[in-house]
Design a protein around this motif. Structure first.
Motif, PDB file in Angstrom:
ATOM      1  N   GLU A   1       0.827  -1.203   0.000  1.00 52.83           N
ATOM      2  CA  GLU A   1       0.000   0.000   0.000  1.00 52.83           C
ATOM      3  C   GLU A   1       0.864   1.257   0.000  1.00 52.83           C
ATOM      4  OE1 GLU A   1      -3.456   0.432  -0.109  1.00 52.83           O
ATOM      5  OE2 GLU A   1      -3.344  -1.685  -0.690  1.00 52.83           O
ATOM      6  N   GLU A   2       1.887   1.275   0.849  1.00 52.08           N
ATOM      7  CA  GLU A   2       2.714   2.478   0.960  1.00 52.08           C
ATOM      8  C   GLU A   2       3.601   2.660  -0.278  1.00 52.08           C
ATOM      9  OE1 GLU A   2       2.696   3.304   5.691  1.00 52.08           O
ATOM     10  OE2 GLU A   2       4.629   2.763   4.813  1.00 52.08           O
ATOM     11  N   SER A   3       4.019   1.558  -0.901  1.00 46.60           N
ATOM     12  CA  SER A   3       4.787   1.682  -2.152  1.00 46.60           C
ATOM     13  C   SER A   3       3.917   2.298  -3.235  1.00 46.60           C
ATOM     14  CB  SER A   3       5.296   0.307  -2.603  1.00 46.60           C
ATOM     15  OG  SER A   3       6.273  -0.182  -1.714  1.00 46.60           O
ATOM     16  N   GLU A   4       2.665   1.874  -3.289  1.00 43.16           N
ATOM     17  CA  GLU A   4       1.745   2.437  -4.274  1.00 43.16           C
ATOM     18  C   GLU A   4       1.480   3.913  -3.996  1.00 43.16           C
ATOM     19  OE1 GLU A   4      -2.727   1.627  -6.076  1.00 43.16           O
ATOM     20  OE2 GLU A   4      -1.720   0.051  -4.938  1.00 43.16           O
TER      21      GLU A   4
ATOM     22  N   ASP B   1      -3.385  14.319  -2.910  1.00 43.89           N
ATOM     23  CA  ASP B   1      -4.542  14.013  -2.067  1.00 43.89           C
ATOM     24  C   ASP B   1      -4.414  12.699  -1.311  1.00 43.89           C
ATOM     25  OD1 ASP B   1      -5.805  16.332  -2.909  1.00 43.89           O
ATOM     26  OD2 ASP B   1      -6.699  15.346  -4.665  1.00 43.89           O
ATOM     27  N   VAL B   2      -3.409  11.885  -1.644  1.00 44.95           N
ATOM     28  CA  VAL B   2      -3.305  10.582  -0.986  1.00 44.95           C
ATOM     29  C   VAL B   2      -2.797  10.750   0.445  1.00 44.95           C
ATOM     30  CG1 VAL B   2      -2.975   9.227  -3.080  1.00 44.95           C
ATOM     31  CG2 VAL B   2      -0.999  10.273  -1.975  1.00 44.95           C
ATOM     32  N   VAL B   3      -3.213   9.823   1.308  1.00 45.49           N
ATOM     33  CA  VAL B   3      -2.810   9.843   2.715  1.00 45.49           C
ATOM     34  C   VAL B   3      -1.673   8.851   2.914  1.00 45.49           C
ATOM     35  CG1 VAL B   3      -3.539   9.386   5.080  1.00 45.49           C
ATOM     36  CG2 VAL B   3      -5.108  10.497   3.468  1.00 45.49           C
ATOM     37  N   MET B   4      -0.566   9.317   3.476  1.00 47.06           N
ATOM     38  CA  MET B   4       0.594   8.461   3.720  1.00 47.06           C
ATOM     39  C   MET B   4       0.936   8.504   5.204  1.00 47.06           C
ATOM     40  SD  MET B   4       2.919   6.427   2.840  1.00 47.06           S
ATOM     41  CE  MET B   4       4.551   6.037   2.231  1.00 47.06           C
ATOM     42  N   HIS B   5       0.798   7.362   5.887  1.00 47.20           N
ATOM     43  CA  HIS B   5       1.047   7.319   7.324  1.00 47.20           C
ATOM     44  C   HIS B   5       2.480   6.917   7.671  1.00 47.20           C
ATOM     45  CE1 HIS B   5      -3.087   8.093   8.270  1.00 47.20           C
ATOM     46  NE2 HIS B   5      -3.527   6.985   7.692  1.00 47.20           N
ATOM     47  N   LYS B   6       3.221   6.382   6.687  1.00 46.43           N
ATOM     48  CA  LYS B   6       4.605   5.944   6.904  1.00 46.43           C
ATOM     49  C   LYS B   6       4.722   4.935   8.043  1.00 46.43           C
ATOM     50  CE  LYS B   6       6.760  10.066   4.909  1.00 46.43           C
ATOM     51  NZ  LYS B   6       7.771  11.120   5.051  1.00 46.43           N
ATOM     52  N   PHE B   7       3.809   3.961   8.045  1.00 50.60           N
ATOM     53  CA  PHE B   7       3.845   2.930   9.086  1.00 50.60           C
ATOM     54  C   PHE B   7       5.147   2.140   9.050  1.00 50.60           C
ATOM     55  CE2 PHE B   7      -0.990   2.830   8.533  1.00 50.60           C
ATOM     56  CZ  PHE B   7      -1.214   3.599   9.662  1.00 50.60           C
ATOM     57  N   ILE B   8       5.626   1.806   7.853  1.00 47.54           N
ATOM     58  CA  ILE B   8       6.822   0.966   7.743  1.00 47.54           C
ATOM     59  C   ILE B   8       8.048   1.712   8.257  1.00 47.54           C
ATOM     60  CG2 ILE B   8       8.314  -0.312   6.160  1.00 47.54           C
ATOM     61  CD1 ILE B   8       5.550  -1.560   6.616  1.00 47.54           C
ATOM     62  N   ALA B   9       8.173   2.973   7.874  1.00 51.48           N
ATOM     63  CA  ALA B   9       9.322   3.757   8.338  1.00 51.48           C
ATOM     64  C   ALA B   9       9.319   3.851   9.866  1.00 51.48           C
ATOM     65  CB  ALA B   9       9.284   5.152   7.725  1.00 51.48           C
ATOM     66  N   GLN B  10       8.135   4.044  10.459  1.00 52.11           N
ATOM     67  CA  GLN B  10       8.034   4.151  11.914  1.00 52.11           C
ATOM     68  C   GLN B  10       8.305   2.810  12.599  1.00 52.11           C
ATOM     69  OE1 GLN B  10       4.224   5.939  12.934  1.00 52.11           O
ATOM     70  NE2 GLN B  10       4.389   7.337  11.197  1.00 52.11           N
ATOM     71  N   ALA B  11       7.963   1.708  11.916  1.00 53.18           N
ATOM     72  CA  ALA B  11       8.095   0.384  12.535  1.00 53.18           C
ATOM     73  C   ALA B  11       9.482  -0.219  12.361  1.00 53.18           C
ATOM     74  CB  ALA B  11       7.049  -0.566  11.932  1.00 53.18           C
ATOM     75  N   LEU B  12      10.347   0.414  11.546  1.00 53.74           N
ATOM     76  CA  LEU B  12      11.651  -0.181  11.228  1.00 53.74           C
ATOM     77  C   LEU B  12      12.446  -0.662  12.441  1.00 53.74           C
ATOM     78  CD1 LEU B  12      13.141   1.959   8.303  1.00 53.74           C
ATOM     79  CD2 LEU B  12      12.269  -0.372   8.208  1.00 53.74           C
ATOM     80  N   PRO B  13      12.565   0.129  13.515  1.00 54.00           N
ATOM     81  CA  PRO B  13      13.398  -0.324  14.643  1.00 54.00           C
ATOM     82  C   PRO B  13      12.950  -1.659  15.236  1.00 54.00           C
ATOM     83  CG  PRO B  13      12.899   2.020  14.838  1.00 54.00           C
ATOM     84  CD  PRO B  13      12.043   1.497  13.732  1.00 54.00           C
ATOM     85  N   GLY B  14      11.650  -1.946  15.196  1.00 54.28           N
ATOM     86  CA  GLY B  14      11.172  -3.225  15.731  1.00 54.28           C
ATOM     87  C   GLY B  14      10.893  -4.258  14.674  1.00 54.28           C
TER      88      GLY B  14
ATOM     89  N   GLY C   1      12.110  -7.853   1.726  1.00 56.22           N
ATOM     90  CA  GLY C   1      12.253  -7.282   0.393  1.00 56.22           C
ATOM     91  C   GLY C   1      11.252  -6.177   0.132  1.00 56.22           C
ATOM     92  N   LEU C   2      10.027  -6.367   0.593  1.00 59.98           N
ATOM     93  CA  LEU C   2       8.997  -5.338   0.416  1.00 59.98           C
ATOM     94  C   LEU C   2       9.289  -4.107   1.264  1.00 59.98           C
ATOM     95  CD1 LEU C   2       5.865  -7.669   0.371  1.00 59.98           C
ATOM     96  CD2 LEU C   2       6.729  -6.327  -1.547  1.00 59.98           C
ATOM     97  N   VAL C   3       9.819  -4.333   2.461  1.00 59.76           N
ATOM     98  CA  VAL C   3      10.211  -3.212   3.328  1.00 59.76           C
ATOM     99  C   VAL C   3      11.285  -2.375   2.625  1.00 59.76           C
ATOM    100  CG1 VAL C   3      11.418  -2.601   5.470  1.00 59.76           C
ATOM    101  CG2 VAL C   3       9.572  -4.295   5.512  1.00 59.76           C
ATOM    102  N   ALA C   4      12.288  -3.038   2.059  1.00 59.75           N
ATOM    103  CA  ALA C   4      13.359  -2.323   1.357  1.00 59.75           C
ATOM    104  C   ALA C   4      12.802  -1.541   0.176  1.00 59.75           C
ATOM    105  CB  ALA C   4      14.413  -3.314   0.882  1.00 59.75           C
ATOM    106  N   ASN C   5      11.864  -2.125  -0.529  1.00 61.19           N
ATOM    107  CA  ASN C   5      11.263  -1.447  -1.673  1.00 61.19           C
ATOM    108  C   ASN C   5      10.453  -0.236  -1.240  1.00 61.19           C
ATOM    109  OD1 ASN C   5       8.888  -1.373  -3.951  1.00 61.19           O
ATOM    110  ND2 ASN C   5      10.841  -2.080  -4.772  1.00 61.19           N
ATOM    111  N   THR C   6       9.932  -0.278  -0.016  1.00 67.02           N
ATOM    112  CA  THR C   6       9.073   0.802   0.487  1.00 67.02           C
ATOM    113  C   THR C   6       9.884   1.965   1.056  1.00 67.02           C
ATOM    114  OG1 THR C   6       7.374  -0.826   1.050  1.00 67.02           O
ATOM    115  CG2 THR C   6       7.168   1.351   2.066  1.00 67.02           C
ATOM    116  N   VAL C   7      10.901   1.668   1.877  1.00 69.91           N
ATOM    117  CA  VAL C   7      11.613   2.744   2.587  1.00 69.91           C
ATOM    118  C   VAL C   7      13.000   3.025   2.027  1.00 69.91           C
ATOM    119  CG1 VAL C   7      10.339   2.285   4.705  1.00 69.91           C
ATOM    120  CG2 VAL C   7      12.561   1.189   4.354  1.00 69.91           C
ATOM    121  N   GLY C   8      13.497   2.172   1.126  1.00 70.70           N
ATOM    122  CA  GLY C   8      14.770   2.442   0.465  1.00 70.70           C
ATOM    123  C   GLY C   8      15.967   2.441   1.393  1.00 70.70           C
ATOM    124  N   ASP C   9      16.753   3.495   1.323  1.00 68.53           N
ATOM    125  CA  ASP C   9      18.034   3.557   2.032  1.00 68.53           C
ATOM    126  C   ASP C   9      17.909   3.352   3.536  1.00 68.53           C
ATOM    127  OD1 ASP C   9      18.989   4.103  -0.439  1.00 68.53           O
ATOM    128  OD2 ASP C   9      19.752   6.119   0.004  1.00 68.53           O
ATOM    129  N   ALA C  10      16.762   3.704   4.108  1.00 61.79           N
ATOM    130  CA  ALA C  10      16.608   3.670   5.564  1.00 61.79           C
ATOM    131  C   ALA C  10      16.799   2.279   6.158  1.00 61.79           C
ATOM    132  CB  ALA C  10      15.221   4.207   5.951  1.00 61.79           C
TER     133      ALA C  10
END
Length: 775
Positions: A302-305, A316-329, A363-372
């Motif tokens: 969803e976030e990649s899209e 107009d799209v809503v982006m919550h950045k759940f994956i970026a926030q969840a990275l540490p855990g 792999g999907l996480v990497a595709n979503t947040v990239g360098d992080a």
């Protein structure tokens, strides 16, 4: 039909007999009964299904036959069955529906489950037509009666379970717009009631949870209401910790569906969901943990899209950045799963366990947040590849391979360059899973990193890397297959390089790939197809220096194709293997033809071997396999395009096979390819094709009028008329009255078509393109 009524139970039992003659005779009897009187046939099957004194085997099959009498995968067949149902007298339909609903209360799940499924099939026909307006109220009324009954708790619980299952099937079959909001509210209330932790019967709770998963698509209005949304999320999260494994698994499926449909509403619940998924992955049985990871996979997608929408200027799209926030855990959790491999999983490409699920999610996480994600993962990689046990080394390699798509080139290039030595070393690791994952990682590395600025493979290191790859190609089929894929990606990376450093190794690589394809163990795995696919790409991306070798390859592949005609075909399995090999060889020859056609200097050589090419391709048509027919047809299209009017001497022999392809409605992909080849031949021969156009145009018109042919072929046929007209000029005039009528009908359809979904929109657009190209 009275005799048939007495015999139906035995016919149904015979249809499941191990005796082939009994089984075939019973299947023929069922077919005759259905063709004799559709209404009576359905009624008798419903009676069989509803009768508690009938054997469970006959009741189960009665339900299956009922379903198949209402629905089919083939669209034309399905429409015919729907029409047959719609045409039944109202009293006959009413009697059948009454029997089906009453059977939900049967004490046997051999009857109640099929009955629920058949009700859903009927609903898929009638509810959109508003011909079963009281279905939901009838089902919920029976449920309320069962819940209110004082006696027979087991029977009441069974009925509630059956009705919840039925509601789930109905929601799965019908579109969200088919129910009124009041009905949706009633269904959700009943389903959520059944899911509550207070429900003592886990079978009821499971049925309710499955029903909710199917009903979520209807719940848009309910999810916009905070109070209702909170309650739905509460019962779903409670179900994720139910004592029953299946309930927990389906509850996580619900969370996955919610992530897809209601991403915008998730912020309030995401912390709790993270804790639930963390617990499931670390403590629960693997199948529940794997399902829990699916939630995060869906959030990634969803976030990649959303990222793509933002890049395209959608503000107009809503982006919550759940994956970026969840990275540490989340990332440590995923890395933990990588060391939970199953022995031997590398031998099964379809293997799915907590380790492969974790790698996919990473792999999907990497595709979503990239360098992080890179630094966090690389610490794990560096620690694990230095260890001596195979699990750590494989996990480290898998983690590295999983993050190669998403992060920036600038971030990855220095890391990838430093990783090449350990990857080359791991290709000879004694453990097969380490080698398999290393080969996969190299394929990913060449796919995403080669051909970009700062390419990792160049003339200075290519020789030593190819040496290691070609040695590894002799390994077990699963490793060799991935090495072929790696070489394929490596070749693609040098596609635009006129002085490709791969050119000096062209012959060596091709020979190694041909040797891999000929291995005894290649035919029973994906190795043979992978080797030929890699060969195709190596040829396609080669430069002009290799053209003499490409010409030699034509002769080699023709010899291999000719040998397939001598194979002893004594079984269906042998016929399928022959067809697969012929298809692969035709595919290679097509690429070779296209490569030689790119250069005027090599065309004479191609024309010189065209007789032998056509002889082999026409020989392949003797095989009845649709896939081979398709590959040979494509190769002939490429040959016609390459040699132009020199193709004329083959048309007389070829047109009968064109007609066969155009008549192949069942394997419509073959028909589609054949339409394209008609265009290739017309462009190649121009006016020389005119003597054959009566037969071709006649069959194209037949195709357009056929209800059996898949609609995706028809826009191509319209475009093909334009190719024929351009080829034969004024000779096309005699076809105008027919083709213009077809084009006008298509234009009217395109103008008035109701486009309610993406597939319909795409078809109408293809239709319009076909019309424009024809004109």
């Amino acid at each position: 039909m009275a005799a048939a009524k007495i015999e139906l139970t035995q016919i149904l039992l015979n249809a499941q007999s191990a005796d082939a003659s009994l089984r075939q005779a019973a299947e023929e009897q069922l077919r005759q009964l259905q063709e004799g009187s559709y209404a009576t046939f359905l009624g008798e099957l419903c009676t069989e299904l509803a009768s508690n004194d009938k054997p469970p085997e006959s009741r189960r099959l009665a339900g299956l036959v009922l379903k198949n009498a209402l629905d089919a995968k083939d669209e034309a067949r399905r429409q015919a069955l729907v029409a047959s149902w719609v045409a039944l007298p109202a009293d006959a339909k009413g009697h059948i529906k009454q029997l089906l609903v009453s059977t939900l209360g049967s004490g046997s799940r051999d009857a109640s489950v099929p009955s629920a499924q058949v009700i859903a099939k009927v609903a898929s026909i009638e509810v959109p037509r508003q011909e079963w307006p009281d279905l939901i109220s009838v089902l919920l009324g029976k449920m309320q009666q069962a819940q209110a009954s004082q006696g027979g708790a087991a029977a009441a619980s069974h009925l509630v379970q059956a009705i919840l299952e039925c509601l789930g099937f109905v929601c799965e079959e019908i579109g969200p717009g088919s129910l009124e909001q009041e009905e949706v509210n009633s269904v959700l209330t009943a389903v959520v009631q059944g899911m509550r932790k207070e429900e003592q019967d886990n079978a009821v709770r499971l049925a309710a949870t499955r029903a909710l998963n199917n009903a979520l698509e209807f719940a848009q209005t309910n999810f916009e209401n905070e109070m209702e949304r909170n309650y739905i999320m509460q019962v779903v999260c409670e179900a994720c910790v139910c004592s029953d494994v299946e309930v927990r698994k389906v509850a996580f499926q619900c969370l996955d569906s919610i992530a897809i449909s209601y991403y915008e509403q998730l912020p309030r619940y995401i912390s709790n969901i993270f804790e639930l998924t963390l617990r499931a992955v670390r403590e629960d049985v693997p199948e529940v943990g794997q399902q829990a990871l699916e939630f995060w996979c869906s959030v990634c997608e969803e976030e990649s899209e959303i990222n793509r929408d933002i890049d395209e200027g959608d503000s107009d799209v809503v982006m919550h950045k759940f994956i970026a926030q969840a990275l540490p855990g989340l990332v440590p959790l995923l890395l933990e799963t990588l060391v939970k491999q199953e022995e031997g999983q590398e031998e099964d490409d379809g293997s799915w366990n907590i380790s492969t699920a974790g790698a996919t999610c990473l792999g999907l996480v990497a595709n979503t947040v990239g360098d992080a994600v890179v630094d966090q993962v690389m610490q794990f990689v560096q620690e694990n590849v230095m260890k001596t046990d195979w699990r750590s080394r494989e996990a480290g390699t898998m983690a590295f391979g999983s993050i190669l798509d998403g992060p920036s080139t600038a971030k990855l290039v220095p890391i990838v360059n430093s990783a090449i030595p350990f990857l080359m070393e791991f290709l000879t690791n004694p453990h097969p899973m380490v080698k398999d994952t290393t080969a996969w990682t190299l394929g990913r590395m060449f796919e995403f990193m080669q051909g970009v600025e700062g390419s990792i493979i160049n003339s200075s290191n290519l020789n030593s890397i190819l040496e290691r790859l070609l040695v590894a190609m002799k390994d077990k089929p699963n490793v060799a297959e991935k090495i072929c894929w790696a070489i394929q990606n490596l070749a693609t990376g040098f596609e635009d390089d006129a002085s490709s450093p791969m050119a000096p190794f062209f012959q060596t690589i091709c020979q190694a790939l041909l040797t891999a394809a000929e291995r005894e163990d290649a035919a029973d795995t994906r190795l043979r197809s992978s080797a030929y696919e890699a060969l195709n790409e190596v040829v396609r991306c080669s430069n002009d220096d290799t053209l003499p070798l490409v010409q030699q390859l034509v002769s080699v592949m023709l010899q291999k194709l000719a040998l397939t005609f001598q194979l002893q075909v004594t079984s269906n399995d042998a016929r399928e293997k022959q067809a697969e090999l012929q298809g692969l060889l035709c595919g290679v020859l097509q690429v070779l033809i296209q490569k030689l056609a790119e250069n005027e200097d090599s065309k004479p050589g191609l024309i010189g071997c065209s007789d032998e090419l056509m002889k082999c391709f026409l020989g392949v048509f003797q095989c009845q396999s649709a896939s081979v027919h398709e590959e040979a047809m494509l190769a002939i299209g490429s040959l016609a395009d390459a040699i132009g009017k020199d193709f004329g001497k083959y048309v007389q022999a070829f047109v009968p096979y064109l007609e066969v392809g155009l008549k192949n409605f069942q394997e419509y992909q073959v028909c589609s390819v054949t339409v394209g080849v008609v265009g290739d031949v017309c462009r190649a021969l121009e006016e020389q094709v005119a003597p054959f156009c009566d037969r071709i145009v006649f069959q194209l018109l037949q195709d357009l009028q056929s209800n059996e042919l898949h609609r995706s072929v028809k826009p191509l046929i319209l475009s093909c008329f334009g190719d024929i007209a351009l080829a034969i000029g004024v000779e096309f005039e005699k076809y105008l009255v027919y083709t213009m009528g077809m084009l006008q009908s298509a234009s009217a359809l395109a103008a008035t078509a109701h486009v309610g979904d993406e597939e319909a929109i795409e078809y109408v657009n293809l239709l319009r393109i076909g019309i424009f190209e024809a004109y």
